[in-house]
Design a protein around this motif. Structure first.
Motif, PDB file in Angstrom:
ATOM      1  N   TRP A  86       0.852  -1.171   0.000  1.00  0.00           N
ATOM      2  CA  TRP A  86       0.000   0.000   0.000  1.00  0.00           C
ATOM      3  C   TRP A  86       0.897   1.232   0.000  1.00  0.00           C
ATOM      4  O   TRP A  86       1.920   1.254   0.682  1.00  0.00           O
ATOM      5  CB  TRP A  86      -0.881   0.055   1.252  1.00  0.00           C
ATOM      6  CG  TRP A  86      -1.977  -0.947   1.272  1.00  0.00           C
ATOM      7  CD1 TRP A  86      -3.270  -0.743   0.896  1.00  0.00           C
ATOM      8  CD2 TRP A  86      -1.909  -2.304   1.696  1.00  0.00           C
ATOM      9  NE1 TRP A  86      -3.999  -1.888   1.055  1.00  0.00           N
ATOM     10  CE2 TRP A  86      -3.194  -2.862   1.544  1.00  0.00           C
ATOM     11  CE3 TRP A  86      -0.891  -3.130   2.188  1.00  0.00           C
ATOM     12  CZ2 TRP A  86      -3.483  -4.185   1.869  1.00  0.00           C
ATOM     13  CZ3 TRP A  86      -1.176  -4.429   2.500  1.00  0.00           C
ATOM     14  CH2 TRP A  86      -2.454  -4.951   2.351  1.00  0.00           C
ATOM     15  N   GLN A  89      -1.921   7.926  -0.836  1.00  0.00           N
ATOM     16  CA  GLN A  89      -2.364   8.721  -1.999  1.00  0.00           C
ATOM     17  C   GLN A  89      -1.633  10.054  -2.005  1.00  0.00           C
ATOM     18  O   GLN A  89      -1.467  10.671  -0.970  1.00  0.00           O
ATOM     19  CB  GLN A  89      -3.875   8.963  -1.938  1.00  0.00           C
ATOM     20  CG  GLN A  89      -4.706   7.714  -1.976  1.00  0.00           C
ATOM     21  CD  GLN A  89      -4.727   7.070  -3.355  1.00  0.00           C
ATOM     22  OE1 GLN A  89      -4.466   7.711  -4.357  1.00  0.00           O
ATOM     23  NE2 GLN A  89      -5.014   5.783  -3.382  1.00  0.00           N
ATOM     24  N   GLU A  90      -1.195  10.485  -3.165  1.00  0.00           N
ATOM     25  CA  GLU A  90      -0.521  11.786  -3.248  1.00  0.00           C
ATOM     26  C   GLU A  90      -1.434  12.836  -3.776  1.00  0.00           C
ATOM     27  O   GLU A  90      -2.381  12.665  -4.392  1.00  0.00           O
ATOM     28  CB  GLU A  90       0.705  11.644  -4.143  1.00  0.00           C
ATOM     29  CG  GLU A  90       1.667  10.630  -3.525  1.00  0.00           C
ATOM     30  CD  GLU A  90       3.068  10.773  -4.065  1.00  0.00           C
ATOM     31  OE1 GLU A  90       3.388  11.811  -4.653  1.00  0.00           O
ATOM     32  OE2 GLU A  90       3.836   9.838  -3.867  1.00  0.00           O
TER      33      GLU A  90
END
Length: 90
Positions: A86, A89-90
């Motif tokens: 995992w 998120q960016e």
């Protein structure tokens, strides 16, 4: 071979192995899916300050005609090595 075939004749061995392996493989993938869902739920539940930017989990799933699919430490025989990753998120 007796564990798998019992008293049956061993002709058409390939077809029998494929017939036995398909449900075991499906069971193993269901176990992997369940593990991934649980890990994701736990990661999502972590506070922002302690949630890692990246997380990797490795485990083995043993495929056994008698026991089905199970998570194992280390063993020989038919097993799947699974790596789940995992990234934040960016």
């Amino acid at each position: 071979m007796t564990d798998v075939y019992g008293d049956e004749a061993t002709r058409n061995v390939r077809e029998k192995v494929v017939r036995l392996a398909r449900p075991l493989f499906t069971e193993a993938l269901d176990l992997v899916n369940s593990c991934a869902a649980e890990v994701k739920q736990r990661l999502d539940g972590m506070a922002d300050g302690i949630r890692p930017d990246e997380f990797e989990m490795q485990f083995a799933v043993k495929l056994d005609a008698k026991l089905g699919a199970a998570i194992v430490e280390s063993t020989s025989g038919a097993q799947l090595q699974v790596v789940l990753r995992w990234k934040a998120q960016e």
